[in-house]
Design a protein around this motif. Structure first.
Motif, PDB file in Angstrom:
ATOM      1  N   HIS A 153      38.953  42.296  42.148  1.00  0.00           N
ATOM      2  CA  HIS A 153      39.845  43.150  41.359  1.00  0.00           C
ATOM      3  C   HIS A 153      41.435  42.533  41.738  1.00  0.00           C
ATOM      4  CE1 HIS A 153      36.329  45.598  41.065  1.00  0.00           C
ATOM      5  NE2 HIS A 153      36.612  45.705  39.829  1.00  0.00           N
ATOM      6  N   ASP A 154      42.172  42.631  40.686  1.00  0.00           N
ATOM      7  CA  ASP A 154      43.516  42.577  41.073  1.00  0.00           C
ATOM      8  C   ASP A 154      44.250  43.210  39.820  1.00  0.00           C
ATOM      9  OD1 ASP A 154      44.018  40.862  39.166  1.00  0.00           O
ATOM     10  OD2 ASP A 154      45.174  39.460  40.623  1.00  0.00           O
ATOM     11  N   GLN A 155      45.549  43.484  39.977  1.00  0.00           N
ATOM     12  CA  GLN A 155      46.036  44.228  38.811  1.00  0.00           C
ATOM     13  C   GLN A 155      45.667  43.819  37.624  1.00  0.00           C
ATOM     14  OE1 GLN A 155      47.911  46.963  39.124  1.00  0.00           O
ATOM     15  NE2 GLN A 155      47.555  47.056  36.870  1.00  0.00           N
ATOM     16  N   THR A 157      43.188  41.707  36.446  1.00  0.00           N
ATOM     17  CA  THR A 157      41.607  41.437  36.109  1.00  0.00           C
ATOM     18  C   THR A 157      40.989  42.669  36.238  1.00  0.00           C
ATOM     19  OG1 THR A 157      41.303  40.676  38.107  1.00  0.00           O
ATOM     20  CG2 THR A 157      42.014  39.150  36.538  1.00  0.00           C
ATOM     21  N   VAL A 158      41.606  43.942  36.165  1.00  0.00           N
ATOM     22  CA  VAL A 158      40.915  45.008  36.588  1.00  0.00           C
ATOM     23  C   VAL A 158      39.778  45.707  35.507  1.00  0.00           C
ATOM     24  CG1 VAL A 158      42.631  46.460  35.540  1.00  0.00           C
ATOM     25  CG2 VAL A 158      41.187  47.466  37.351  1.00  0.00           C
ATOM     26  N   GLN A 160      36.985  46.141  32.482  1.00  0.00           N
ATOM     27  CA  GLN A 160      35.526  45.868  32.686  1.00  0.00           C
ATOM     28  C   GLN A 160      35.089  44.553  31.881  1.00  0.00           C
ATOM     29  OE1 GLN A 160      34.701  49.878  30.832  1.00  0.00           O
ATOM     30  NE2 GLN A 160      33.304  50.180  32.759  1.00  0.00           N
ATOM     31  N   ASP A 163      33.890  41.978  34.367  1.00  0.00           N
ATOM     32  CA  ASP A 163      32.715  42.304  35.184  1.00  0.00           C
ATOM     33  C   ASP A 163      31.892  41.207  35.257  1.00  0.00           C
ATOM     34  OD1 ASP A 163      33.967  44.630  35.811  1.00  0.00           O
ATOM     35  OD2 ASP A 163      32.662  45.620  34.989  1.00  0.00           O
ATOM     36  N   ARG A 166      32.708  38.231  37.823  1.00  0.00           N
ATOM     37  CA  ARG A 166      33.083  38.481  39.208  1.00  0.00           C
ATOM     38  C   ARG A 166      32.035  37.994  40.325  1.00  0.00           C
ATOM     39  NH1 ARG A 166      37.337  42.169  37.961  1.00  0.00           N
ATOM     40  NH2 ARG A 166      37.058  43.580  36.417  1.00  0.00           N
ATOM     41  N   THR A 214      45.698  49.516  39.969  1.00  0.00           N
ATOM     42  CA  THR A 214      44.042  48.817  39.989  1.00  0.00           C
ATOM     43  C   THR A 214      43.425  49.928  40.698  1.00  0.00           C
ATOM     44  OG1 THR A 214      45.207  46.590  40.473  1.00  0.00           O
ATOM     45  CG2 THR A 214      42.919  47.059  41.274  1.00  0.00           C
ATOM     46  N   GLN A 218      40.095  50.740  38.083  1.00  0.00           N
ATOM     47  CA  GLN A 218      38.839  49.965  38.543  1.00  0.00           C
ATOM     48  C   GLN A 218      37.683  51.171  38.374  1.00  0.00           C
ATOM     49  OE1 GLN A 218      39.266  48.359  42.451  1.00  0.00           O
ATOM     50  NE2 GLN A 218      39.386  50.623  43.369  1.00  0.00           N
TER      51      GLN A 218
END
Length: 518
Positions: A153-155, A157-158, A160, A163, A166, A214, A218
């Motif tokens: 995760h980062d700011q 790509t948080v 869903q 998912d 990832r 984030t 998340q």
């Protein structure tokens, strides 16, 4: 000397009314103290969001981060690719694209993603950090890349939606305005991009507006509850403020307009701006609260797999395509080929950098020649048992299908309505035959409860240049005055109650405790 008659106690109704009014003041005062700063942030950030959206990959971005399909290398049929992926039914997404210098089939079936080489049919199991760097370098051959970082995760790509991809690889591109690309470790696709300009403005826009940090976002369940329990009290504070504002308003022929409020200074600003913009503030807060669909009051469902299968005309994991005809196609700039079924016909939808789409018959390579009548007939299969109530072609935006500057929609579009209890509507692209959206009574109600009062995305405003932006800006200024004046008043209240009065009480106790000199 006459005895005075004892005073009568106030009637119960009057006492209850006085108590209720007292509590109305208390609730408004302390909810205002708790929420006015947040409301001020929401109004400022909302205006920023009109001009700078949250980073996301558009169709144009996808084409930019793709390479032209090397048709001469395609040696594996779609049927073999489906078998190699282990598909049990026809995928919800099935397309041919490039992975570096290799054409690949990408598919999503029953929520599972798979990538199969169109050269030799082997299944490609993910990408490494070195692969991600090579993929981006091919797309940006003249740029230097920064170090690749693996992250979950980062700011940016948080959400869903990332998912299935990832962990992600974050690849910075040097000397390109802070451009950063995110590559899926599962498929090797570029799934997001951001620039330094977008990131900077979003710290003033979407992030504070959505409480989108984030560490909060998340955990989707926690984030939803946070939105509900911050905007909910703000709604109560706004509603009680409107009530009190009306009660305290001076009215009458003899009252000058400037004396409509009995207050002065910041209290007057708060009172008058609340009278002017209070309903907007309340509506905006309520619609913002509804954005997370509290208590799941609204249901917004996509077409089910069964409905899609009826519309497609088959659900088996097969696709009848003539590879020789496809390899001979003159569309050399196509960067994506979507493989779909419509009414038992296998179709190929090609898209290139211009975003113009070409729909071909997969068996012959000839133009598909879709007609509205054919698509209306196939759409009738979507609903099991419910007859078609109407079918029409839309050639301009209306209240339920419209484009915004940040979210364009296909036009013209076919709309088919069904006589089921939910009054379901389906929208179909007449050029490709693809289903673009599905809505029902609940979804259309949500459009009026959330979109209209929160984003002011009415076609009449969208059609008239900057009128929507001007309206949002003017109303937001009114809401900002209400909020900022509330912050000042609340700060003064907190200082008086928790700082000055306790100091005075301590000083008074100190004086009383000093021994008197005899």
């Amino acid at each position: 000397m006459t005895a005075s008659s004892p005073s009568r106690p106030a009637p119960l109704a009057a006492r209850l009314l006085s108590l209720g009014l007292e509590w109305l003041y208390i609730v408004h005062r302390w909810l205002g103290v708790a929420t006015c700063i947040l409301c001020a942030v929401w109004f400022v950030s909302g205006v920023v969001m009109v001009y700078v959206p949250y980073p996301g990959l558009t169709d144009r971005d996808r084409m930019t981060y793709s390479e032209p399909i090397a048709w001469d290398k395609v040696a594996v049929s779609p049927d073999k690719a489906l078998a190699a992926a282990g598909a049990k039914r026809f995928p919800s997404q099935f397309k041919l694209t490039m992975l570096r210098d290799t054409p690949v089939y990408r598919l999503v079936a029953d929520g599972e993603r798979a990538t199969v080489s169109a050269v030799d049919g082997h299944r490609i199991e993910g990408a490494s950090a070195a692969d991600a760097a090579e993929i981006v370098q091919r797309l940006r051959p003249h740029d230097r890349l920064g170090p690749v970082k693996t992250l979950f995760h980062d700011q940016w790509t948080v959400a869903q939606g990332f998912d299935p991809h990832r962990p992600l690889y974050r690849v910075p591109v040097r000397g390109s305005g802070g451009l950063t690309l995110y590559v899926s470790s599962r498929t090797g696709e570029v799934v997001n991009d951001t620039t330094g300009w977008e990131r900077a403005w979003n710290w003033l826009g979407s992030i504070p507006h959505w409480l989108y940090l984030t560490v909060i976002r998340q955990d989707n369940a926690f984030w939803r509850q946070l939105i509900m329990w911050t905007s909910g009290p703000a709604i109560i504070g706004a509603a009680t403020g409107i009530w009190l504002g009306l009660l305290r308003m001076r009215v009458g022929r003899e009252v000058p307009l400037g004396d409509i409020s009995p207050y002065r200074g910041w209290m007057s600003w708060h009172h008058v701006s609340g009278l002017i913009a209070g309903l907007f503030v309340l509506g905006w807060l309520v619609s913002g609260w509804l954005s997370v669909n509290p208590f799941h009051w609204f249901h917004r469902e996509a077409a089910s797999q069964e409905e899609l299968a009826r519309y497609a005309g088959q659900d088996a994991p097969r696709f009848d395509a003539n590879l020789a005809a496809l390899r001979a196609l003159p569309y050399r700039t196509a960067r994506e080929a979507r493989l779909i079924w419509v009414g038992g016909r296998p179709l190929v939808v090609l898209m290139g950098p211009s975003l113009l789409e070409t729909t071909l018959d997969a068996r012959t390579g000839a133009p598909a020649g879709l007609t509205d009548a054919d698509l209306f007939a196939e759409a009738g299969r979507l609903s099991a048992g419910a007859p078609v109530a109407f079918a029409r072609r839309l050639t301009q935006d209306d209240d339920y299908w419209y484009s915004t500057p940040r979210s364009p929609r296909r036009m013209p579009v076919l709309r088919v309505g069904f006589a089921d209890p939910e009054r379901t509507w389906v929208h179909i692209d007449p050029a490709t035959g693809e289903i673009l959206g599905r809505t029902d009574n609940s979804g259309r109600a949500y459009r009026w409860w959330f979109n209209a009062p929160h984003a002011f995305d009415l076609p009449v405003l969208l059609r008239h240049g900057p009128s929507r932006e001007i309206l949002i800006g003017a109303l937001s200024i009114g809401g900002l005055i209400v909020s900022v004046s509330g912050v000042v008043i609340g700060w003064r209240r907190v200082v008086v109650k928790f700082v000055r009065r306790p100091k005075r009480r301590r000083a008074s106790r100190l004086r009383q405790s000093r021994p008197t000199r005899g």
